[in-house]
Scaffold this motif. Structure first.
Motif, PDB file in Angstrom:
ATOM      1  N   VAL A   1       1.014  -1.223   0.046  1.00 38.43           N
ATOM      2  CA  VAL A   1      -0.077  -0.099   0.189  1.00 38.43           C
ATOM      3  C   VAL A   1       0.944   1.280  -0.033  1.00 38.43           C
ATOM      4  CG1 VAL A   1      -1.504   1.428   1.556  1.00 38.43           C
ATOM      5  CG2 VAL A   1      -1.996  -1.241   1.111  1.00 38.43           C
ATOM      6  N   GLU A   2       1.999   1.222   0.860  1.00 41.06           N
ATOM      7  CA  GLU A   2       2.920   2.365   0.977  1.00 41.06           C
ATOM      8  C   GLU A   2       3.442   2.532  -0.378  1.00 41.06           C
ATOM      9  OE1 GLU A   2       5.775   1.905   3.648  1.00 41.06           O
ATOM     10  OE2 GLU A   2       6.535   4.045   3.585  1.00 41.06           O
ATOM     11  N   ILE A   3       3.829   1.423  -1.229  1.00 42.06           N
ATOM     12  CA  ILE A   3       4.493   1.697  -2.527  1.00 42.06           C
ATOM     13  C   ILE A   3       3.527   2.246  -3.570  1.00 42.06           C
ATOM     14  CG2 ILE A   3       5.581   0.276  -4.393  1.00 42.06           C
ATOM     15  CD1 ILE A   3       6.664  -1.515  -2.509  1.00 42.06           C
ATOM     16  N   PHE A   4       2.351   1.963  -3.305  1.00 42.52           N
ATOM     17  CA  PHE A   4       1.238   2.465  -4.414  1.00 42.52           C
ATOM     18  C   PHE A   4       0.984   3.901  -4.207  1.00 42.52           C
ATOM     19  CE2 PHE A   4      -2.377   2.718  -6.517  1.00 42.52           C
ATOM     20  CZ  PHE A   4      -3.340   3.438  -6.182  1.00 42.52           C
ATOM     21  N   ILE A   5       0.885   4.210  -2.815  1.00 45.07           N
ATOM     22  CA  ILE A   5       0.690   5.744  -2.373  1.00 45.07           C
ATOM     23  C   ILE A   5       1.865   6.554  -2.905  1.00 45.07           C
ATOM     24  CG2 ILE A   5       0.397   7.115  -0.459  1.00 45.07           C
ATOM     25  CD1 ILE A   5      -1.006   5.193   0.968  1.00 45.07           C
TER      26      ILE A   5
ATOM     27  N   ASP B   1       4.076   5.908  -5.406  1.00 49.28           N
ATOM     28  CA  ASP B   1       3.611   5.748  -7.026  1.00 49.28           C
ATOM     29  C   ASP B   1       2.675   6.949  -7.397  1.00 49.28           C
ATOM     30  OD1 ASP B   1       4.518   2.373  -7.489  1.00 49.28           O
ATOM     31  OD2 ASP B   1       5.978   4.121  -7.050  1.00 49.28           O
ATOM     32  N   PHE B   2       1.538   6.678  -6.824  1.00 48.22           N
ATOM     33  CA  PHE B   2       0.576   7.515  -7.260  1.00 48.22           C
ATOM     34  C   PHE B   2       0.693   8.986  -6.913  1.00 48.22           C
ATOM     35  CE2 PHE B   2      -3.892   7.988  -8.319  1.00 48.22           C
ATOM     36  CZ  PHE B   2      -4.507   9.253  -7.634  1.00 48.22           C
ATOM     37  N   THR B   3       1.224   9.256  -5.843  1.00 50.40           N
ATOM     38  CA  THR B   3       1.889  10.696  -5.544  1.00 50.40           C
ATOM     39  C   THR B   3       2.794  11.267  -6.520  1.00 50.40           C
ATOM     40  OG1 THR B   3       1.700  10.267  -3.307  1.00 50.40           O
ATOM     41  CG2 THR B   3       2.727  12.450  -3.611  1.00 50.40           C
ATOM     42  N   SER B   4       3.810  10.411  -6.991  1.00 53.71           N
ATOM     43  CA  SER B   4       4.828  10.819  -7.943  1.00 53.71           C
ATOM     44  C   SER B   4       4.145  11.163  -9.282  1.00 53.71           C
ATOM     45  CB  SER B   4       5.722   9.745  -8.169  1.00 53.71           C
ATOM     46  OG  SER B   4       6.507   9.262  -6.978  1.00 53.71           O
TER      47      SER B   4
END
Length: 315
Positions: free
Chosen positions: A290-294, A296-299
């Motif tokens: 979940v942290e990786i997804f957030i 990536d989504f922020t980037s």
């Protein structure tokens, strides 16, 4: 009236029948003499009463005649007064009609005077406009000559009206194009606002998810500490096992729900990774994803924002 007469005669009769008390010398009179004396007194009283009735009757007739005369005079006076009031009302009505006619005539004269002033103002305004048009005609005579020369030199136009119509058409097209441009700019500005709102919304969602991850990690750390403490103190864990187990289950369930949201956003129908036997390790792996997804989504969101800013500077 009858009651009044009866009272009157009764009073008169009582006065006549009133006699002085008998003296001692008459005490020896016989009853027959007294009766005759009483009859004589009654006869005299009746005669006197009859005379008084006649006098009263005559007085009443006189009063009746006087009353009738007074009523007749009063009726005449009332008729005279009514005729006089009627005459006064007619005079007042005539006076009011005369005043109304005079007032109407003054109003009509004032209205006519206003109409005259208004017409005079309109005449002055028309004269002023005529002078302005005359001056404008003299001013634009050079422009008319210029248009005539332009028509003579240009093969495209035969008359000045065609040149003016062509200019009018071009000006209308220009206004239409400007209006379309304004509409496109408004649409572009609306899209820009929607994009900024979308980015702001996603940033808020990311911030919420980060806060949720921090809370979940904090709960997870507490759960791990409680689990290690439970291994060292079995008696304590037996007293609070149900509560801690429920809290740990809620944390694991919340982490799993958050992980499922990420999978649905990534359009992954099923997680094909092998789940470890240890539930805590499984929760850590899910929170890491979940942290990786957030991240990536922020980037991606920041990159879109920089791209839009660069595009705005170029436009």
């Amino acid at each position: 009236m009858t009651s009044f007469m009866e009272d009157y005669f009764r009073t008169a009769l009582s006065k006549e029948l009133t006699v002085a008390p008998p003296e001692r010398e008459h005490e020896n009179l016989s009853s027959t003499s007294r009766l005759l004396e009483k009859q004589r007194e009654v006869t005299e009283a009746e005669s006197l009463l009859s005379n008084q009735k006649e006098e009263f009757k005559l007085k009443m007739q006189s009063l009746k005649l006087r009353r009738e005369k007074l009523n007749s005079k009063e009726h005449e006076l009332r008729e005279s007064l009514a005729n006089f009031e009627k005459y006064i009302n007619e005079l007042d009505s005539k006076r009011m009609r005369a005043l109304k006619r005079a007032h109407d005539e003054r109003d009509l004269a004032s209205l006519k005077q206003k109409d005259i002033e208004k017409l005079q103002t309109e005449i002055d305004e028309l004269k002023r406009k005529r002078e302005e048009l005359t001056a404008r005609n003299a001013k634009y005579s050079d422009h008319h000559k210029y248009l005539e020369q332009t028509v003579e030199l240009a093969d495209e136009f035969q008359e000045i009206r065609e040149l003016i119509d062509r200019y009018t058409t071009l000006d209308t097209n220009k206004q239409a194009l400007l209006e379309i441009q304004n509409q496109r700019e408004e649409q572009l500005e609306d899209l820009r606002r929607k994009r900024e709102a979308f980015v702001q919304k996603k940033n808020n969602e990311i911030l919420t998810l980060n806060n949720r991850i921090g809370d979940l990690q904090h709960h997870l750390e507490r759960a791990e500490i409680d689990a290690r403490r439970a291994e060292n103190d079995w008696n304590f864990i037996q007293a609070t096992a149900a509560e801690k187990t429920l809290e740990l289950g809620n944390v694991i369930l919340a982490a799993r729900n958050l992980y499922q949201l990420v999978l649905r956003h990534q359009k992954v129908e099923k997680d094909e990774s092998h789940e470890p036997v240890d539930p805590l390790k499984n929760v850590r792996q899910q929170l890491d994803k979940v942290e990786i997804f957030i991240h990536d989504f922020t980037s991606i969101t920041h990159e879109m924002k920089r791209f839009d800013q660069a595009k705005a500077r170029l436009s």
